[in-house]
Motif scaffolding. Structure first.
Motif: not given
Lengths: 159, 635
Positions: A110-114, A119-120, A123-124, B33, B113, B116, B123, B262-264, B313, B336
Motif C-alpha cells: 500500500a502507499t501512504e495515499q491508499h 488494502s489487503r 503497509e508502506p 486517512r 485504487e 488513482k 494527496d 487504510a494504509p495499515s 486488514d 502504524y
C-alpha cells in the motif's frame, strides 16, 4: 577484480547482514522482515514469500558486493573502515530513497495515499522505514555497516 | 454541469444553531486517512492532515478564538437541515434563507485504487461546493487556518489564478475556488451573491511532495463528487445485512469505515481529541489511537456485515503491527503500531466550551489491561470460525498471548475503563482472560495443534472458579466490578456475549436487576461504572444492554424497544459520540466514536439473529463458517 573475494565475502557479508536484521526483528527492535518484505512481491503465501525473499536478498547482496568490489578496485585498496563507510552510505540510500520508493516497485504494498479501499496489502515503510518501528533505521544502518566492514576487511584476503 | 443536489425529504424548518453549540452539531467527512468535522452552520472546525494523528490545521471546536476554521454559509440563513447523500459519506447541508435555498456539499473525494493509478489526484483534498437550488442568497466564506493546533498562524500567499498557497512545516496547502477572494494577513474571506442554478466550488488540498497537483475546478470537481458518491454506494452495497434497523447499521458501518486508516488497517477510536465527557470537566482525552479493547466487537461487526477485507486488514494489523511488544500487548497503538505519544496538555486551547485541559498523546499507553489479550484472541477465533486462515506467524503470536495470560491473569490491572487511580482485580479482565483460554481451546478443537492445551484448560478452570466465587457478592446477589467488591460495572452485561454464562441464568438476571438499579443514569441510559455524575452515560453500555436482552436476558420486544429508544440519541446524521448527557440527550466525549457504532451494529445483529430464531451467538460457533453473509462477501 578479485572475483573469488567477491564471491566468497559477498556471500558471507550478505549472510551476516541477513542474520543481523533477522535478529533485530526477533529481539523486537524492528518489525521489518526483509525476506518476507521482498518475497511478497511474488507470492501472497507467507512461508513461500520468506523463502523466495531470502534467495532474492542473497542475490541482492551479491549484486551490491560487486559494486563494492568495483569501488575497492578503483580506489586501489580495501579495508574495514572504507567498507564500513560504503555500508553506511548504502544504508542511507536504502532508508532515505529506497524505502519511500518501495510502494512504487512492490506490487503488493500500500502507499501512504491508499484508501478508502481496504488494502489487503503490506503497509508502506515510510521515510527511513520508521513505520516498522523507530529503531528500524538503526538496525538497517548497523547491518549494512557490518556488511561493508566484512567486505572491506576480507576482500583482498586469499584463502 | 448537472445538478448534484440530493433533495432532502424533510422541510427546512430546523432553526439555525448557535456557534459550536453541541458536539452532535457536527458531521464527519473523510477518506480513511484523515477526517474533518463539519458543523451545522457550514464550518469545518476540526481537520488533521495528512493523518488522523497529525497536528490540526483547523481546531476551532476546541477553541473558537485560537483554533482555525473554514466556514461557508449564507449570511441570512434561517433554517438548516443536513443529511448524507444516501449510503455515502458525502455530507449535504441545506440552508433555508428568506430569499432562497442553498446546498453545501462537503467531502473528501475518494476513488478506487485502479482509478488513482490512472489519474493525477491531490494527496489530500477537501471539496466544498455550494449551489443555489432556488431564489438567491448572500454567501460568506471565512478561511482561517491555524497550524499546529492553533499555535501558529499561517503565511498566506495569493498566486492569482493558481490559487492561495500556504506553506506549513514540510507540507504545502492550496486553496482554489471560482469565487473572488480577499486576503488578510492570516485569513481569507469571500462574500458573493448566488442565484438559482449557480455553483461555486472550493478545493483545499495538502501535499508534502512538490510539485503539488493543481487540478481544475468545474467539471473536474463535479466528476470527483459523483465518483465519490459512486464509490461509497458501491462499498455500502456490499453490506450483506438485511435485518432490522438497516439504516442505522449502514450509517454506523460508514462511520466505522471513516475511522479506518487504510494504509495499515488500523481503526482509531475517534478522530478527535479532548471533546469532554462532561461539559466543563477535565475528562478530555486524545482518542486518535487504536485500542485493542474494541477488537472482538469490531471484528464481529465487520464479519457480521460481510466486510471481509476490512476484517482481514484489521486482523493483520492486530497480529503483525503489535509485533514489537509481543507477547505483551499495549493498551493502544498508533496507526502504524508504534507507541502512543506521551500525554501533554495544549494550554493555549481553552477546550470545547471551556472544558480544559486539551490533551494530545495518551497516558493509558503505560497501563496494564489484561482484557485486551482475550479481545484479540476472541477476534482471531471469530475470524477463523468464519472461514479465515491465520498463518504460522499469527498462530505463534496468539499462542504467545495465551502463555502470557497463563502467567499473568491473576494480576491486578487498570481494566477496560482505564482509571488513573491504580490497579484492581477486575472481573471483566478475568472474564476476558477466561475468554482467551476458552477460544484457544476452541481453536484446538478446530484443528490447531496446541501443545499447551493442558495449561490453558487448567487456567480456564481456575479463572472460572475465581469469578464464580470471588466476583459474586451474595449479599448483593450480583457479580461485581472487582473481586470481593460491592460496586457494579456495565461490563458484567458481557458475560453472556463472551459465552461465560447465559444471560437468562438466575445469577445474570439478578445481576442485571442490580446493575439497572446501581448504574441507572436516567432516561433509559447507563453509566459505565459509577454514578457520581463526573461524566455522561456511556452509550456503548446501553447497546451492550440491548445485546444482553437479545441474547436471552429479556424478551425480543424489550431488546427492540431499548434499541429504538437509543436511536433517539443519535444526531440528525445518525452519529454517536462516546457518551450521552442523560439529562438533555446531548452528545459527550470524542466524536464520532467507533466503539459506540460497533455497539450499534453488534446489537442489531443480535436482534436480527434472535428474530430469525438463529442459535445464540452464532458468530462464535464453528458452523458460522457456513454463514451465508460472510461466504457471499468472500466470494
Amino acid at each position: 577484480m578479485n572475483w573469488q573475494g567477491w564471491l566468497l565475502w559477498g556471500f558471507v557479508a550478505t549472510l551476516a547482514l541477513t542474520t543481523m536484521l533477522s535478529g533485530s526483528q526477533a529481539l523486537g527492535f524492528t518489525r521489518i522482515n526483509i525476506p518476507y518484505f521482498l518475497g511478497t512481491a511474488f507470492t501472497p503465501d507467507r512461508r513461500r514469500a520468506k523463502l523466495y525473499g531470502f534467495f532474492l536478498h542473497m542475490a541482492n547482496g551479491w549484486l551490491f558486493a560487486v559494486v563494492y568490489a568495483f569501488i575497492f578496485e578503483s580506489w586501489g585498496h580495501a579495508n574495514w573502515w572504507l567498507g564500513g563507510l560504503l555500508g553506511a552510505a548504502q544504508a542511507a540510500f536504502v532508508l532515505i530513497v529506497g524505502m519511500p520508493l518501495m510502494p512504487s516497485f512492490h506490487p503488493h504494498m500500500a502507499t501512504e495515499q491508499h484508501g478508502p479501499t481496504a488494502s489487503r496489502d503490506l503497509e508502506p515503510p515510510g521515510f527511513m522505514a520508521l513505520n516498522y518501528g523507530v529503531q528500524t533505521p538503526v538496525s538497517i544502518f548497523i547491518a549494512h555497516i557490518l556488511f561493508g566492514i566484512i567486505l572491506g576487511a576480507f576482500y583482498h584476503v586469499h584463502l | 454541469m448537472a445538478s448534484l443536489i440530493y433533495a432532502p425529504d424533510d422541510p427546512l424548518n430546523a432553526p439555525m444553531p448557535a456557534k459550536c453549540a453541541k458536539i452532535q452539531d457536527y458531521g464527519i467527512i473523510g477518506d480513511c486517512r484523515s477526517a474533518a468535522l463539519v458543523s451545522r452552520e457550514g464550518s469545518i472546525d476540526w481537520l488533521c492532515w495528512p493523518k488522523f494523528d497529525s497536528p490540526a490545521i483547523f481546531c476551532a471546536i476546541l477553541d473558537r478564538g485560537c483554533g482555525g476554521y473554514w466556514r461557508i454559509a449564507p449570511t441570512n440563513a434561517e433554517g438548516v437541515i443536513r443529511k448524507y447523500v444516501p449510503d455515502t459519506n458525502v455530507l449535504q447541508t441545506t440552508f433555508r434563507c428568506g430569499s432562497g435555498t442553498v446546498i453545501l456539499t462537503d467531502l473528501m473525494p475518494v476513488s478506487s485504487e485502479e482509478f488513482k493509478r490512472t489519474t493525477r489526484l491531490p494527496d489530500h483534498e477537501i471539496v466544498r461546493q455550494i449551489e443555489c437550488s432556488n431564489g438567491e442568497a448572500e454567501i460568506e466564506m471565512e478561511f482561517v487556518p491555524r497550524a499546529f493546533y492553533g499555535l501558529e498562524s499561517v503565511a498566506i500567499r495569493d498566486l492569482g489564478k493558481l490559487g492561495i498557497r500556504m506553506k506549513v512545516g514540510k507540507g504545502v496547502y492550496w486553496l482554489r475556488t471560482n469565487a473572488t477572494l480577499n486576503l488578510n494577513e492570516a485569513s481569507v474571506h469571500s462574500h458573493f451573491h448566488i442565484r438559482a442554478g449557480e455553483v461555486f466550488q472550493f478545493s483545499f488540498s495538502y501535499t508534502e511532495e512538490a510539485p503539488a497537483l493543481l487540478n481544475p475546478l468545474g467539471d473536474f470537481v463535479h466528476d470527483g463528487i459523483e465518483r465519490s458518491i459512486a464509490f461509497w454506494r458501491e462499498w455500502t452495497s456490499r453490506a450483506t445485512y438485511e435485518g432490522p434497523y438497516r439504516e442505522a447499521v449502514v450509517r454506523s458501518v460508514l462511520a466505522l469505515k471513516l475511522l479506518t486508516f487504510a494504509p495499515s488497517g488500523a481503526i482509531i477510536a475517534a478522530p478527535t481529541t479532548s471533546l469532554p465527557e462532561l461539559i466543563g470537566g477535565s475528562l478530555n482525552w486524545d482518542y486518535r489511537y487504536c485500542w485493542l479493547r474494541d477488537a472482538s466487537l469490531t471484528i464481529r461487526a465487520l464479519l457480521g456485515l460481510g466486510y471481509w477485507d476490512e476484517a482481514s486488514d484489521f486482523m493483520e494489523w492486530m497480529l503483525h503491527t503489535t509485533w514489537l511488544t509481543q507477547p505483551e500487548l499495549q493498551t493502544l497503538y498508533t496507526l502504524y503500531g508504534r507507541r502512543a505519544l506521551a500525554e501533554r496538555e495544549l494550554k493555549h486551547l481553552s477546550g470545547f466550551k471551556n472544558s480544559s485541559p486539551v490533551r494530545i498523546g495518551n497516558l493509558a499507553r503505560d497501563q496494564l489491561q489484561l482484557d485486551i489479550y482475550g479481545e484479540v484472541i476472541d477476534a482471531a477465533a471469530q475470524y477463523v470460525f468464519h472461514g479465515g486462515t491465520l498463518d504460522a506467524g499469527m498462530q505463534k503470536a496468539l499462542l504467545g498471548f495465551g502463555k502470557y495470560v497463563v502467567k499473568n491473569w491473576s494480576l491486578p490491572d487498570e481494566g477496560i475503563w482505564e482509571p488513573r487511580s491504580g490497579r484492581s482485580k477486575h472481573t471483566h479482565s478475568r472474564l476476558l482472560c477466561w475468554t482467551a483460554m476458552d477460544r484457544l481451546l476452541n481453536l484446538r478443537d478446530h484443528g490447531w495443534n496446541l501443545s499447551e492445551a493442558a495449561s490453558f484448560s487448567d487456567t480456564r478452570k481456575q479463572i472460572q472458579e475465581e469469578i464464580h466465587s470471588l466476583a459474586w457478592n451474595s449479599s448483593l446477589q450480583s457479580y461485581t466490578s472487582v473481586l470481593g467488591g460491592d460496586q457494579l460495572d456495565a461490563c458484567l452485561l458481557l458475560f453472556a456475549w463472551y459465552g461465560f454464562e447465559k444471560s437468562d441464568s438466575p445469577r445474570m438476571q439478578s445481576t442485571y436487576a442490580r446493575l439497572r438499579d446501581q448504574l441507572d443514569a436516567g432516561n433509559g441510559l447507563l453509566y459505565r461504572y459509577r454514578k457520581d455524575h463526573s461524566e455522561g452515560a456511556f452509550a456503548l453500555c446501553s447497546f451492550w444492554e440491548v445485546e444482553f436482552l437479545a441474547l436471552g436476558g429479556g424478551t425480543q420486544q424489550a431488546a427492540e424497544s431499548l434499541f429504538d429508544h437509543l436511536l433517539s440519541f443519535q444526531n440528525d446524521l445518525g452519529l454517536y459520540a462516546e457518551e450521552i448527557d442523560p439529562v438533555n440527550g446531548n452528545a459527550l466525549g470524542n466524536f464520532p466514536q467507533a466503539f459506540t457504532h460497533v455497539g450499534v451494529i453488534s446489537a442489531a445483529l443480535s436482534i436480527a439473529d434472535r428474530a430469525k430464531g438463529a442459535e445464540t451467538l452464532p458468530h462464535r460457533q464453528e458452523k458460522a463458517s457456513s454463514h451465508s453473509a460472510v461466504q457471499g462477501a468472500k466470494a
